[in-house]
Design a protein around this motif. Structure first.
Motif, short mmCIF file in Angstrom:
data_model
loop_
_atom_site.label_atom_id
_atom_site.label_comp_id
_atom_site.label_asym_id
_atom_site.label_seq_id
_atom_site.Cartn_x
_atom_site.Cartn_y
_atom_site.Cartn_z
N PRO A 78 0.82 -0.80 -0.20
CA PRO A 78 -0.21 0.13 -0.06
C PRO A 78 1.09 1.03 0.40
O PRO A 78 2.21 1.14 0.19
N HIS A 112 -0.54 -0.77 10.42
CA HIS A 112 -1.05 -1.94 9.76
C HIS A 112 0.01 -2.78 8.19
O HIS A 112 -0.36 -3.22 8.45
N LYS A 161 -5.45 -5.20 6.13
CA LYS A 161 -5.63 -4.56 5.63
C LYS A 161 -7.44 -3.88 5.93
O LYS A 161 -8.45 -4.71 6.88
N ASP A 162 -7.97 -2.69 4.76
CA ASP A 162 -9.61 -2.62 4.86
C ASP A 162 -9.97 -1.44 6.29
O ASP A 162 -10.73 -1.25 6.11
N TYR A 163 -8.46 -1.58 6.83
CA TYR A 163 -9.24 -0.44 8.25
C TYR A 163 -8.09 0.78 8.36
O TYR A 163 -7.55 1.76 9.01
N GLY A 164 -8.28 1.40 7.28
CA GLY A 164 -6.98 2.67 7.14
C GLY A 164 -6.19 2.53 7.75
O GLY A 164 -5.04 1.29 7.98
N SER A 224 -11.11 -5.46 14.61
CA SER A 224 -12.61 -5.06 14.59
C SER A 224 -12.75 -5.03 16.38
O SER A 224 -13.71 -3.63 15.69
N LYS A 253 -8.30 7.48 10.03
CA LYS A 253 -9.57 6.85 9.56
C LYS A 253 -10.83 7.08 9.98
O LYS A 253 -11.72 7.47 9.44
N GLU A 254 -10.57 6.40 11.03
CA GLU A 254 -11.35 6.10 12.21
C GLU A 254 -11.66 7.33 12.82
O GLU A 254 -13.03 6.88 14.11
#
Length: 289
Positions: A50, A81, A87-90, A126, A166-167
C-alpha cells in the motif's frame, strides 16, 4: 531455534512446548519485518505494498538522569497496519512507553512484543479495545513464563496508544503510573487513571487477595512496590495485576497533540507545563518536532 534448545534443554514436554512457541513467535515477528523490508527493496514487489501514509509528526526522548542504568524503553511504529499486513482499516500508528523497575528484562520484552500480540489478537482489528487488553495480558503471561525459565527479573509499567485516523479514533491502554495526556486547543486532558496502591479500589483488590499496603516514602504493595499493576513482578503476583485499563477516544479535529510519558516526567512537570513546553517548542521551530 535449535541453538536455544541446545543451550537450555527442556525438562519436560510442557517446557519444550513453551520454548518452541516462544521461538516461533519471535521467528514470525522477524519474518514479518523482513518480508516488508524485502518488498520495499524489490522494485517488482513495490506495487504489492500500500502507498505510505503521511504519519503524525512525532518526537521522542529518553533520559536516564541519576539512575545507575536506563530501565525504560519506548517504541514508535508508523504504518502499523502495513507492517502486519492488516487491510481495509486505513492507517494506524502505535506508540508505547515502558517504565522498567528492578531491571530491564520486563521493559525490553514488552517493548518488543506487546504490539506484536496486539496485531495477532483474534479481536484485532475489529475490536481494538479487547485486543489491547488481551495483548497486555498475553505479554505478561509469556514474560512470566520466560522469566521462570531464564531467571529474568523485574517489572514494567506500560502506557500504549493506537491512533487510527481514518476512523477518528484513539485507543489508549495502561498499567501502573505512566500517563497519557491529550491536548485539545491548549487544554490538557488526562486519559489515564494511574494504578497506585493507595487508590481505594486498588487497595481493596489487593487486601482481598491477602496483600498489604504500607507507607514507606510512598504507598507500596507489601511495603515494596509503588505501583499496583505492571507486567512482570512475578514475586508480587497476584497482588500486582497485569490487567490493563483501556480507553477509546473519538477525535473531533480539535486535538493538537498527545504526550505519553512515565512518572520520571510527570513527577516533576505538570500536565499544563508539559503542554506549554510543546507549544513553545513548536512555535520556536516553525511547527517542526
Amino acid at each position: 531455534m535449535a541453538s536455544r534448545l541446545a543451550k537450555n534443554k527442556p525438562k519436560n514436554k510442557a517446557e519444550l512446548k513453551f520454548m518452541l512457541a516462544t521461538d516461533m513467535a519471535e521467528y514470525q515477528e522477524g519474518r514479518l519485518w523482513w518480508d516488508v523490508c524485502a518488498r520495499y527493496q524489490d522494485n517488482a514487489e513495490l506495487s504489492s505494498l500500500p502507498p505510505p501514509h503521511p504519519h503524525p509528526p512525532t518526537s521522542s526522548c529518553a533520559v536516564k538522569n541519576s539512575r545507575r542504568s536506563m530501565e525504560d524503553r519506548h517504541v514508535v511504529i508508523h504504518d502499523f497496519h502495513t507492517l502486519f499486513n492488516i487491510k481495509d482499516y486505513g492507517p494506524a500508528s502505535y506508540y508505547g512507553v515502558f517504565d522498567g523497575h528492578n531491571g530491564i528484562d520486563a521493559a525490553v520484552y514488552s517493548v518488543s512484543h506487546l504490539h506484536q500480540y496486539l496485531a495477532e489478537s483474534q479481536h484485532y482489528p475489529s475490536q481494538p479495545l479487547l485486543a489491547m487488553r488481551e495483548a497486555c495480558i498475553r505479554t505478561d503471561d509469556l514474560f512470566t513464563s520466560k522469566a521462570d525459565k531464564e531467571n529474568l527479573h523485574g517489572g514494567t509499567t506500560a502506557v500504549y496508544a493506537l491512533l487510527r485516523p481514518k476512523e477518528q479514533k484513539l485507543y489508549v491502554g495502561w498499567l501502573g503510573d505512566s500517563l497519557a495526556v491529550l491536548v485539545r486547543r491548549g487544554v490538557p486532558y488526562q486519559i489515564v487513571q494511574a494504578h497506585k496502591p493507595d487508590r481505594s479500589d486498588e487497595r481493596d483488590r489487593i487486601e482481598k487477595l491477602g496483600g498489604t499496603i504500607l507507607y514507606w516514602g510512598a504507598w507500596r504493595v507489601n511495603g515494596q512496590l509503588a505501583v499496583s499493576r505492571a507486567i512482570g513482578d512475578v514475586e508480587y503476583k497476584p497482588y500486582v495485576s497485569a490487567k490493563p485499563d483501556v480507553e477509546e477516544i473519538t477525535l473531533d479535529g480539535t486535538e493538537d497533540f498527545l504526550i505519553v510519558g512515565c512518572d520520571g516526567l510527570w513527577d516533576f512537570v505538570t500536565e499544563q507545563e508539559a503542554t506549554n513546553l510543546v507549544y513553545n517548542h513548536l512555535q520556536e521551530n516553525a511547527g517542526q518536532c
